[in-house]
Motif scaffolding. Structure first.
Motif, PDB file in Angstrom:
ATOM      1  N   GLY A  43       0.864  -1.438   0.199  1.00  0.00           N
ATOM      2  CA  GLY A  43      -0.136  -0.661   0.182  1.00  0.00           C
ATOM      3  C   GLY A  43       1.000   1.121  -0.259  1.00  0.00           C
ATOM      4  N   ASN A  44       1.797   1.589   0.511  1.00  0.00           N
ATOM      5  CA  ASN A  44       2.890   2.114   0.947  1.00  0.00           C
ATOM      6  C   ASN A  44       4.097   2.037  -0.214  1.00  0.00           C
ATOM      7  OD1 ASN A  44       1.964   2.820   3.550  1.00  0.00           O
ATOM      8  ND2 ASN A  44       4.045   1.932   4.326  1.00  0.00           N
ATOM      9  N   ARG A  45       3.976   1.694  -0.910  1.00  0.00           N
ATOM     10  CA  ARG A  45       4.408   1.782  -2.425  1.00  0.00           C
ATOM     11  C   ARG A  45       4.011   2.635  -3.527  1.00  0.00           C
ATOM     12  NH1 ARG A  45       7.012  -3.522  -4.216  1.00  0.00           N
ATOM     13  NH2 ARG A  45       7.647  -4.050  -2.771  1.00  0.00           N
ATOM     14  N   TYR A  46       2.543   2.473  -3.480  1.00  0.00           N
ATOM     15  CA  TYR A  46       1.393   2.805  -4.175  1.00  0.00           C
ATOM     16  C   TYR A  46       1.163   4.045  -3.759  1.00  0.00           C
ATOM     17  CZ  TYR A  46       1.755  -0.330  -7.144  1.00  0.00           C
ATOM     18  OH  TYR A  46       2.207  -1.816  -8.421  1.00  0.00           O
ATOM     19  N   TYR A  47       0.868   4.208  -2.543  1.00  0.00           N
ATOM     20  CA  TYR A  47       0.079   5.280  -1.827  1.00  0.00           C
ATOM     21  C   TYR A  47       0.553   5.993  -0.483  1.00  0.00           C
ATOM     22  CZ  TYR A  47      -3.838   3.598  -5.176  1.00  0.00           C
ATOM     23  OH  TYR A  47      -4.772   3.294  -6.317  1.00  0.00           O
ATOM     24  N   GLY A  48       1.881   5.684  -0.028  1.00  0.00           N
ATOM     25  CA  GLY A  48       2.888   6.233   0.955  1.00  0.00           C
ATOM     26  C   GLY A  48       1.837   6.225   1.937  1.00  0.00           C
ATOM     27  N   ARG A  49       1.723   6.734   2.462  1.00  0.00           N
ATOM     28  CA  ARG A  49       1.013   6.984   4.389  1.00  0.00           C
ATOM     29  C   ARG A  49       0.026   7.885   3.991  1.00  0.00           C
ATOM     30  NH1 ARG A  49       3.571   4.515   8.670  1.00  0.00           N
ATOM     31  NH2 ARG A  49       5.234   3.080   8.421  1.00  0.00           N
ATOM     32  N   SER A  50      -0.283   8.278   2.920  1.00  0.00           N
ATOM     33  CA  SER A  50      -1.909   9.148   2.395  1.00  0.00           C
ATOM     34  C   SER A  50      -3.039   7.947   2.759  1.00  0.00           C
ATOM     35  CB  SER A  50      -1.614   9.429   1.057  1.00  0.00           C
ATOM     36  OG  SER A  50      -0.192  10.353   0.899  1.00  0.00           O
ATOM     37  N   ILE A  51      -3.883   8.697   3.360  1.00  0.00           N
ATOM     38  CA  ILE A  51      -5.172   8.165   3.587  1.00  0.00           C
ATOM     39  C   ILE A  51      -6.068   9.578   2.937  1.00  0.00           C
ATOM     40  CG2 ILE A  51      -7.314   7.737   5.493  1.00  0.00           C
ATOM     41  CD1 ILE A  51      -4.231   5.877   5.371  1.00  0.00           C
ATOM     42  N   TYR A  52      -6.999   8.466   1.992  1.00  0.00           N
ATOM     43  CA  TYR A  52      -7.385   9.448   1.088  1.00  0.00           C
ATOM     44  C   TYR A  52      -9.084   9.370   2.035  1.00  0.00           C
ATOM     45  CZ  TYR A  52      -4.500   8.738  -2.121  1.00  0.00           C
ATOM     46  OH  TYR A  52      -3.061   9.031  -3.014  1.00  0.00           O
ATOM     47  N   PRO A  53      -9.722  10.393   2.433  1.00  0.00           N
ATOM     48  CA  PRO A  53     -10.831  10.479   2.831  1.00  0.00           C
ATOM     49  C   PRO A  53     -12.012  11.114   1.427  1.00  0.00           C
ATOM     50  CG  PRO A  53      -9.994  12.602   3.335  1.00  0.00           C
ATOM     51  CD  PRO A  53      -9.290  11.807   2.415  1.00  0.00           C
ATOM     52  N   ARG A  54     -13.379  10.016   1.850  1.00  0.00           N
ATOM     53  CA  ARG A  54     -14.297  10.341   1.157  1.00  0.00           C
ATOM     54  C   ARG A  54     -15.580  10.967   1.704  1.00  0.00           C
ATOM     55  NH1 ARG A  54     -10.466   9.236  -2.738  1.00  0.00           N
ATOM     56  NH2 ARG A  54      -9.746   6.860  -3.277  1.00  0.00           N
ATOM     57  N   GLY A  55     -16.389  11.985   1.516  1.00  0.00           N
ATOM     58  CA  GLY A  55     -17.051  12.705   2.196  1.00  0.00           C
ATOM     59  C   GLY A  55     -18.303  12.089   2.143  1.00  0.00           C
ATOM     60  N   LEU A  56     -19.139  11.366   2.515  1.00  0.00           N
ATOM     61  CA  LEU A  56     -19.966  10.807   2.373  1.00  0.00           C
ATOM     62  C   LEU A  56     -21.509  11.318   3.101  1.00  0.00           C
ATOM     63  CD1 LEU A  56     -21.227   7.618   1.841  1.00  0.00           C
ATOM     64  CD2 LEU A  56     -21.048   7.329   4.431  1.00  0.00           C
ATOM     65  N   GLN A 326     -10.417  12.640  12.927  1.00  0.00           N
ATOM     66  CA  GLN A 326      -9.787  10.429  12.218  1.00  0.00           C
ATOM     67  C   GLN A 326      -8.390  11.618  11.542  1.00  0.00           C
ATOM     68  OE1 GLN A 326     -11.885   9.555   8.347  1.00  0.00           O
ATOM     69  NE2 GLN A 326     -14.041   9.398  10.353  1.00  0.00           N
ATOM     70  N   SER A 327      -8.168  12.532  11.770  1.00  0.00           N
ATOM     71  CA  SER A 327      -6.936  13.142  11.194  1.00  0.00           C
ATOM     72  C   SER A 327      -6.053  12.430  12.639  1.00  0.00           C
ATOM     73  CB  SER A 327      -6.388  14.826  11.334  1.00  0.00           C
ATOM     74  OG  SER A 327      -7.385  15.442  10.572  1.00  0.00           O
ATOM     75  N   LYS A 328      -6.287  12.878  14.084  1.00  0.00           N
ATOM     76  CA  LYS A 328      -5.773  12.075  15.278  1.00  0.00           C
ATOM     77  C   LYS A 328      -5.512  10.839  15.171  1.00  0.00           C
ATOM     78  CE  LYS A 328      -7.131  16.547  18.010  1.00  0.00           C
ATOM     79  NZ  LYS A 328      -8.005  16.386  19.107  1.00  0.00           N
ATOM     80  N   ARG A 329      -6.674   9.989  14.734  1.00  0.00           N
ATOM     81  CA  ARG A 329      -5.957   8.667  14.735  1.00  0.00           C
ATOM     82  C   ARG A 329      -5.132   8.670  13.861  1.00  0.00           C
ATOM     83  NH1 ARG A 329     -11.338   5.719  16.603  1.00  0.00           N
ATOM     84  NH2 ARG A 329     -11.878   6.891  17.690  1.00  0.00           N
ATOM     85  N   MET A 330      -5.290   8.839  12.492  1.00  0.00           N
ATOM     86  CA  MET A 330      -4.423   8.418  11.498  1.00  0.00           C
ATOM     87  C   MET A 330      -2.684   8.792  11.976  1.00  0.00           C
ATOM     88  SD  MET A 330      -6.054   7.008   9.202  1.00  0.00           S
ATOM     89  CE  MET A 330      -6.612   6.352  10.697  1.00  0.00           C
ATOM     90  N   GLU A 331      -2.708  10.266  12.265  1.00  0.00           N
ATOM     91  CA  GLU A 331      -1.569  10.283  13.039  1.00  0.00           C
ATOM     92  C   GLU A 331      -0.846   9.313  13.884  1.00  0.00           C
ATOM     93  OE1 GLU A 331      -1.773  14.583  13.775  1.00  0.00           O
ATOM     94  OE2 GLU A 331      -2.119  15.493  11.601  1.00  0.00           O
ATOM     95  N   MET A 332      -2.033   9.545  14.997  1.00  0.00           N
ATOM     96  CA  MET A 332      -1.609   8.486  15.679  1.00  0.00           C
ATOM     97  C   MET A 332      -0.882   7.075  15.549  1.00  0.00           C
ATOM     98  SD  MET A 332      -2.867   8.941  19.011  1.00  0.00           S
ATOM     99  CE  MET A 332      -3.189   7.494  19.748  1.00  0.00           C
ATOM    100  N   ILE A 333      -1.259   6.277  14.608  1.00  0.00           N
ATOM    101  CA  ILE A 333      -0.751   5.792  14.094  1.00  0.00           C
ATOM    102  C   ILE A 333       0.251   5.491  12.628  1.00  0.00           C
ATOM    103  CG2 ILE A 333      -2.792   4.007  14.278  1.00  0.00           C
ATOM    104  CD1 ILE A 333      -3.652   4.336  11.307  1.00  0.00           C
ATOM    105  N   GLY A 334       0.381   6.870  12.361  1.00  0.00           N
ATOM    106  CA  GLY A 334       1.765   7.708  11.617  1.00  0.00           C
ATOM    107  C   GLY A 334       1.384   7.797   9.750  1.00  0.00           C
ATOM    108  N   TYR A 335       0.240   8.163   9.856  1.00  0.00           N
ATOM    109  CA  TYR A 335      -0.709   8.019   8.643  1.00  0.00           C
ATOM    110  C   TYR A 335      -1.389   9.215   8.357  1.00  0.00           C
ATOM    111  CZ  TYR A 335       0.252   3.233   7.494  1.00  0.00           C
ATOM    112  OH  TYR A 335       0.464   2.494   6.940  1.00  0.00           O
ATOM    113  N   GLN A 336      -1.491  10.227   7.613  1.00  0.00           N
ATOM    114  CA  GLN A 336      -2.520  11.294   7.343  1.00  0.00           C
ATOM    115  C   GLN A 336      -3.214  10.841   6.511  1.00  0.00           C
ATOM    116  OE1 GLN A 336       1.822  11.720   6.214  1.00  0.00           O
ATOM    117  NE2 GLN A 336       0.859  11.456   4.063  1.00  0.00           N
ATOM    118  N   LEU A 337      -4.675  12.217   7.193  1.00  0.00           N
ATOM    119  CA  LEU A 337      -5.365  12.075   5.493  1.00  0.00           C
ATOM    120  C   LEU A 337      -4.646  13.191   4.646  1.00  0.00           C
ATOM    121  CD1 LEU A 337      -8.185  12.984   8.063  1.00  0.00           C
ATOM    122  CD2 LEU A 337      -7.678  11.090   6.814  1.00  0.00           C
TER     123      LEU A 337
END
Ligand code: 5AD
Ligand code: FES
Length: 349
Positions: A43-56, A326-337
């Motif tokens: 996953g990191n190879r393609y998308y790095g440590r980015s998490i993509y948010p989708r507004g539902l 969610q931003s905080k949650r992602m940062e806690m595990i080393g990822y970012q929105l």
């Protein structure tokens, strides 16, 4: 250690037979950590440590269908039904845009009120105002012509879970009016039209076996979708499955890892259902290979009424609150929105 061998084979060849998938699923405890590590790495190879948010935006909870597992099924008289107006939908987009979202998902039950002309108008209006944003639809089964019209109006992506790829299992979850074959046809049509297509299934749905899950993985291999949404089944108190056990975090996260390994560039959400059965469920999903989150942009007033299952999280929070959380949650595990469109990346050859 046959399970390790199979995991290695999956990594190298990107496919396994049904029997091999069943073996791997049954011996998952032996390879869970390895699978998660390989999946994260890919996953990191393609998308790095980015998490993509989708507004539902859950814009209608009316539905003409009667899927046995779903809380907003037509026959459930206890649901407080709502529809958002076009203005309310655009307002939700405006709110989301201001928070940074560049990807919107319109999801609803199969509601005849939102017929093709109405949907075309809504999609075209969003597309006109927010031309750099991706528009995803998740409004169920239509025909080729209607999918084409919505695509032409500006929709880029479409989500339609196949729910289960096994015909007998499909029959145990759906009334006779619905058909797995038609659903698969819809997915093929969308691909042909040019949508980025998402399919998926519930983990631990009633009567599901490891063979069924293996068939789901084979179907995903064959369809080759851009996105795969999986989350645990969670019982809803107004359905016939009210006493059935929920799916588990451990099986869901293992499947996320297998899907990531089989298709390294897939877009894979850590779903709200996963966050519902475990307070750290979405984080566990990301650490197993997921790279998408779908925070809710619907007005808080209607949130709790879009209840497909019981105890859904984030029904009381404003969009901005969820966003910060969610931003905080992602940062806690080393990822970012990462607030971009979050497009699918083609496989490197
Ligand atoms: N538990 C978990 N997921 C559910 N869905 C519907 N009902 C439930 C439930 N009880 C899922 C289905 C559907 C998606 C929008 O939500 O997979 O495709
Ligand atoms: Fe919605 Fe935490 S993500 S409140």
């Amino acid at each position: 250690m046959y399970a390790k061998k199979l995991l290695e084979k999956l990594r190298e060849e990107k496919r396994l037979s049904k029997e091999e998938f069943v073996y791997l699923l049954e011996h998952r405890e032996e390879v869970r950590e390895d699978a998660a590590a390989i999946a994260r790495d890919l996953g990191n190879r393609y998308y790095g440590r980015s998490i993509y948010p989708r507004g539902l935006i859950e814009f209608t909870n009316y539905c003409k269908n009667n899927c046995y597992y779903c809380g907003i099924r037509a026959a459930n008289r206890n649901v407080k039904r709502y529809r958002l107006s076009k203005e309310e939908i655009l307002k939700a987009c405006e709110n989301g845009y201001a928070l940074g979202y560049r990807s919107f998902v319109l999801q609803g039950g199969e509601d005849p009120y939102f017929h093709i002309e109405r949907m075309e108008d809504i999609v075209a209006s969003i597309h006109k105002r927010y031309s750099e944003c991706a528009i995803t639809l998740s409004i169920g089964e239509l025909d080729y012509d209607r999918y084409q019209r919505l695509f032409d109006a500006g929709a880029d992506r479409y989500l339609l879970r196949h729910e289960t790829a096994n015909e007998e299992h499909y029959r145990l979850l759906h009334p006779d009016s619905m058909s797995l074959e038609y659903r698969k046809q819809c997915l093929r049509d969308m691909k042909k039209i040019g949508y980025a297509v998402g399919t998926g299934f519930m983990v631990g749905s009633p009567y599901q076996t490891m063979e069924h899950l293996a068939e789901d993985l084979l179907f995903i291999k064959e369809l080759d979708p851009h996105m795969v949404g999986i989350g645990p089944f969670i019982p809803h108190h107004d359905t016939q499955f009210r006493d059935k056990p929920a799916g588990t975090v451990e099986l869901t996260t293992f499947l996320l890892s297998l899907i990531r390994i089989m298709k390294p560039n897939v877009l894979l959400p850590a779903t709200t259902a996963l966050g519902t059965i475990d307070p750290k469920g979405r984080e566990k999903g990301i650490l197993a290979g997921a790279n998408v989150m779908m925070p809710n942009l619907s007005p808080v007033m209607v949130r709790k009424d879009y209840a497909l299952y019981d105890n859904k999280i984030c029904t009381g929070e404003e969009a901005a609150e969820c966003c910060i959380c969610q931003s905080k949650r992602m940062e806690m595990i080393g990822y970012q929105l990462d607030f971009c469109r979050g497009d699918y990346k083609e496989l490197e050859s």
